[in-house]
Design a protein around this motif. Structure first.
Motif, PDB file in Angstrom:
ATOM      1  N   LEU A   1      14.383 -88.342  -9.410  1.00 21.43           N
ATOM      2  CA  LEU A   1      14.480 -87.142 -10.243  1.00 21.43           C
ATOM      3  C   LEU A   1      13.162 -86.373 -10.254  1.00 21.43           C
ATOM      4  O   LEU A   1      13.151 -85.143 -10.112  1.00 21.43           O
ATOM      5  CB  LEU A   1      14.872 -87.529 -11.671  1.00 21.43           C
ATOM      6  N   GLY A   2      12.052 -87.086 -10.396  1.00 21.17           N
ATOM      7  CA  GLY A   2      10.764 -86.412 -10.426  1.00 21.17           C
ATOM      8  C   GLY A   2      10.471 -85.658  -9.142  1.00 21.17           C
ATOM      9  O   GLY A   2      10.049 -84.497  -9.168  1.00 21.17           O
ATOM     10  N   SER A   3      10.710 -86.299  -8.007  1.00 27.81           N
ATOM     11  CA  SER A   3      10.435 -85.637  -6.728  1.00 27.81           C
ATOM     12  C   SER A   3      11.390 -84.463  -6.508  1.00 27.81           C
ATOM     13  O   SER A   3      10.991 -83.409  -5.994  1.00 27.81           O
ATOM     14  CB  SER A   3      10.523 -86.648  -5.582  1.00 27.81           C
ATOM     15  N   TRP A   4      12.659 -84.630  -6.895  1.00 28.39           N
ATOM     16  CA  TRP A   4      13.651 -83.553  -6.770  1.00 28.39           C
ATOM     17  C   TRP A   4      13.259 -82.357  -7.628  1.00 28.39           C
ATOM     18  O   TRP A   4      13.308 -81.203  -7.185  1.00 28.39           O
ATOM     19  CB  TRP A   4      15.019 -84.094  -7.179  1.00 28.39           C
ATOM     20  N   LEU A   5      12.847 -82.620  -8.868  1.00 25.99           N
ATOM     21  CA  LEU A   5      12.473 -81.531  -9.767  1.00 25.99           C
ATOM     22  C   LEU A   5      11.236 -80.784  -9.263  1.00 25.99           C
ATOM     23  O   LEU A   5      11.205 -79.541  -9.270  1.00 25.99           O
ATOM     24  CB  LEU A   5      12.219 -82.079 -11.168  1.00 25.99           C
ATOM     25  N   PHE A   6      10.216 -81.513  -8.835  1.00 27.06           N
ATOM     26  CA  PHE A   6       9.006 -80.850  -8.347  1.00 27.06           C
ATOM     27  C   PHE A   6       9.334 -79.945  -7.159  1.00 27.06           C
ATOM     28  O   PHE A   6       8.864 -78.806  -7.083  1.00 27.06           O
ATOM     29  CB  PHE A   6       7.957 -81.880  -7.951  1.00 27.06           C
ATOM     30  N   ALA A   7      10.122 -80.452  -6.229  1.00 28.06           N
ATOM     31  CA  ALA A   7      10.433 -79.669  -5.024  1.00 28.06           C
ATOM     32  C   ALA A   7      11.275 -78.442  -5.355  1.00 28.06           C
ATOM     33  O   ALA A   7      10.972 -77.320  -4.929  1.00 28.06           O
ATOM     34  CB  ALA A   7      11.136 -80.547  -4.001  1.00 28.06           C
ATOM     35  N   HIS A   8      12.348 -78.644  -6.100  1.00 25.72           N
ATOM     36  CA  HIS A   8      13.261 -77.531  -6.369  1.00 25.72           C
ATOM     37  C   HIS A   8      12.719 -76.572  -7.415  1.00 25.72           C
ATOM     38  O   HIS A   8      13.063 -75.382  -7.415  1.00 25.72           O
ATOM     39  CB  HIS A   8      14.630 -78.070  -6.764  1.00 25.72           C
ATOM     40  N   HIS A   9      11.871 -77.056  -8.313  1.00 22.53           N
ATOM     41  CA  HIS A   9      11.217 -76.172  -9.275  1.00 22.53           C
ATOM     42  C   HIS A   9      10.339 -75.161  -8.555  1.00 22.53           C
ATOM     43  O   HIS A   9      10.164 -74.024  -9.019  1.00 22.53           O
ATOM     44  CB  HIS A   9      10.374 -77.012 -10.243  1.00 22.53           C
ATOM     45  N   ALA A  10       9.795 -75.552  -7.407  1.00 25.85           N
ATOM     46  CA  ALA A  10       8.971 -74.662  -6.587  1.00 25.85           C
ATOM     47  C   ALA A  10       9.804 -73.938  -5.527  1.00 25.85           C
ATOM     48  O   ALA A  10       9.252 -73.320  -4.614  1.00 25.85           O
ATOM     49  CB  ALA A  10       7.859 -75.458  -5.910  1.00 25.85           C
ATOM     50  N   ARG A  11      11.142 -74.061  -5.640  1.00 26.88           N
ATOM     51  CA  ARG A  11      12.071 -73.457  -4.677  1.00 26.88           C
ATOM     52  C   ARG A  11      11.815 -73.988  -3.262  1.00 26.88           C
ATOM     53  O   ARG A  11      11.936 -73.262  -2.273  1.00 26.88           O
ATOM     54  CB  ARG A  11      11.987 -71.925  -4.704  1.00 26.88           C
ATOM     55  N   GLY A  12      11.446 -75.249  -3.207  1.00 27.24           N
ATOM     56  CA  GLY A  12      11.188 -75.889  -1.919  1.00 27.24           C
ATOM     57  C   GLY A  12      12.337 -76.789  -1.490  1.00 27.24           C
ATOM     58  O   GLY A  12      13.438 -76.746  -2.051  1.00 27.24           O
ATOM     59  N   ALA A  13      12.078 -77.616  -0.495  1.00 33.48           N
ATOM     60  CA  ALA A  13      13.081 -78.522   0.057  1.00 33.48           C
ATOM     61  C   ALA A  13      12.804 -79.948  -0.397  1.00 33.48           C
ATOM     62  O   ALA A  13      11.650 -80.356  -0.566  1.00 33.48           O
ATOM     63  CB  ALA A  13      13.074 -78.447   1.582  1.00 33.48           C
ATOM     64  N   TRP A  14      13.883 -80.700  -0.590  1.00 31.49           N
ATOM     65  CA  TRP A  14      13.790 -82.104  -1.009  1.00 31.49           C
ATOM     66  C   TRP A  14      14.478 -82.965   0.041  1.00 31.49           C
ATOM     67  O   TRP A  14      15.639 -82.742   0.372  1.00 31.49           O
ATOM     68  CB  TRP A  14      14.442 -82.300  -2.370  1.00 31.49           C
ATOM     69  N   LEU A  15      13.750 -83.940   0.599  1.00 25.38           N
ATOM     70  CA  LEU A  15      14.262 -84.786   1.677  1.00 25.38           C
ATOM     71  C   LEU A  15      14.378 -86.226   1.208  1.00 25.38           C
ATOM     72  O   LEU A  15      13.720 -86.633   0.249  1.00 25.38           O
ATOM     73  CB  LEU A  15      13.329 -84.716   2.891  1.00 25.38           C
ATOM     74  N   VAL A  16      15.204 -86.983   1.913  1.00 20.61           N
ATOM     75  CA  VAL A  16      15.322 -88.425   1.683  1.00 20.61           C
ATOM     76  C   VAL A  16      14.956 -89.141   2.972  1.00 20.61           C
ATOM     77  O   VAL A  16      15.441 -88.784   4.063  1.00 20.61           O
ATOM     78  CB  VAL A  16      16.742 -88.826   1.250  1.00 20.61           C
ATOM     79  N   ARG A  17      14.065 -90.121   2.860  1.00 22.19           N
ATOM     80  CA  ARG A  17      13.650 -90.925   4.008  1.00 22.19           C
ATOM     81  C   ARG A  17      13.836 -92.398   3.657  1.00 22.19           C
ATOM     82  O   ARG A  17      13.334 -92.867   2.630  1.00 22.19           O
ATOM     83  CB  ARG A  17      12.180 -90.653   4.334  1.00 22.19           C
ATOM     84  N   VAL A  18      14.541 -93.136   4.492  1.00 25.42           N
ATOM     85  CA  VAL A  18      14.782 -94.555   4.249  1.00 25.42           C
ATOM     86  C   VAL A  18      13.681 -95.365   4.931  1.00 25.42           C
ATOM     87  O   VAL A  18      13.507 -95.317   6.149  1.00 25.42           O
ATOM     88  CB  VAL A  18      16.162 -94.977   4.787  1.00 25.42           C
ATOM     89  N   GLU A  19      12.933 -96.119   4.136  1.00 27.87           N
ATOM     90  CA  GLU A  19      11.799 -96.889   4.662  1.00 27.87           C
ATOM     91  C   GLU A  19      12.270 -98.303   5.039  1.00 27.87           C
ATOM     92  O   GLU A  19      11.990 -99.284   4.350  1.00 27.87           O
ATOM     93  CB  GLU A  19      10.666 -96.893   3.639  1.00 27.87           C
ATOM     94  N   ASP A  20      12.984 -98.369   6.157  1.00 29.11           N
ATOM     95  CA  ASP A  20      13.609 -99.621   6.601  1.00 29.11           C
ATOM     96  C   ASP A  20      12.846-100.216   7.786  1.00 29.11           C
ATOM     97  O   ASP A  20      13.396-100.399   8.878  1.00 29.11           O
ATOM     98  CB  ASP A  20      15.081 -99.388   6.967  1.00 29.11           C
TER      99      ASP A  20
END
Length: 300
Positions: free
Chosen positions: A28-47
């Motif tokens: 939630l924190g990373s999503w809010l920071f990115a979208h609050h700045a009208r930026g992009a939010w990515l998901v990376r799986v650290e496998d």
């Protein structure tokens, strides 16, 4: 805080089990920071650490994120597909003389508190060496974290030469995360404060590879009543994808935001939309949050 419209953030879970409230806070924190700045939010799986991974965890985590309304703006990146990129970066460091093979074991380094400044073990026939980054004496890193404030670390004295490729052949987290953040153009890293101590190492590595340094914001940790990080605690129960609103409201309050903003929301989508409107980054606390306390006062 972050206002650049070209912000690119990310959430990077490891598939070691189901997502828990601490994971949700980071998402939630990373999503809010990115979208609050009208930026992009990515998901990376650290496998990249198969011995620690749990069968089916990746799919379960991604389904949980979807149930909570978190949809990445680009395709999910899997670190297990990135061997060639990590090998290229490692080769660059070896060629530059800033990385070296090392046969030292934990036992060898125990008298020095586990900190490597010089090899105490030579080549071992039949054993594969680790590869470390050379950290010269006097290597200091200082940066301003958006939540935790000024951070200064003597990387040489406190960390020493750190591992880039393990003796078992697996890639170390520090190398993989630096290479992938640069490859994905990540500008702003929002994650848990348990990784704050790793950030100076990553900045040293970014500099060695000639890569840009992102901005950082380290969120407070969710802990149990004994003060233990939730992932290390018996209280680390999975979040319920079938009933996401209570966990979303907890994470929102844990970020120091007003609980009233989400009180009347009837779906995860509505909750995230309301959260985006009401989000105030300056209210995020720096201290850890106990799981039982869903109303956290600002400590920023």
């Amino acid at each position: 805080m972050f206002t650049d419209t070209h912000v690119r953030g990310r959430f990077a879970p490891s598939p070691t089990g189901p997502l828990h409230p601490g994971s949700l806070l980071a998402a939630l924190g990373s999503w809010l920071f990115a979208h609050h700045a009208r930026g992009a939010w990515l998901v990376r799986v650290e496998d990249i650490d198969p011995p620690r991974e749990q069968a089916g965890a990746i799919d379960h985590q991604l389904r949980t994120l979807a149930a909570f309304g978190f949809t990445p703006d680009e395709a999910v990146l899997y670190q297990s597909t990135r061997d060639a990129a990590y090998a290229e970066a490692l080769g660059q460091l070896i060629d530059a003389g800033t990385a070296f093979e090392c046969w030292c074991s934990r036992t060898d380094l125990a008298p020095a508190g586990g900190i490597h400044h010089a090899c105490v073990a030579g080549p071992q026939p039949g054993r594969t060496p680790a590869v470390r980054l050379r950290v010269p004496a006097g290597t200091h890193v200082a940066f301003d974290d958006a939540i935790q404030g000024r951070v200064v670390q003597d990387v040489s004295a406190e960390v020493g030469d750190f591992v880039l490729r393990r003796a078992d052949g697996l890639w170390a987290y520090q190398l993989a995360v630096v290479v992938d953040d640069a490859a994905q153009g990540i500008t702003d890293i929002v994650r848990g404060a348990d990784l704050l101590d790793s950030t100076p190492r990553q900045i040293v590595l970014q500099r060695a590879l000639g890569l840009p340094t992102p901005r950082y914001a380290h969120l407070p940790l969710v802990v149990d009543d004994a003060g233990r990080k939730l992932s290390k605690s018996q209280a680390a129960l999975p979040i319920d994808a079938a009933d996401p609103l209570p966990a979303l409201r907890f994470a929102w309050a844990a970020l120091g935001q007003s609980p009233a903003a989400l009180a009347d929301c009837a779906s995860p989508g509505a909750a995230l939309a309301a959260a985006l409107v009401e989000f105030d980054p300056s209210r995020i606390p720096s201290r850890s949050i106990a799981l039982h306390n869903a109303t956290v006062a600002s400590d920023a």
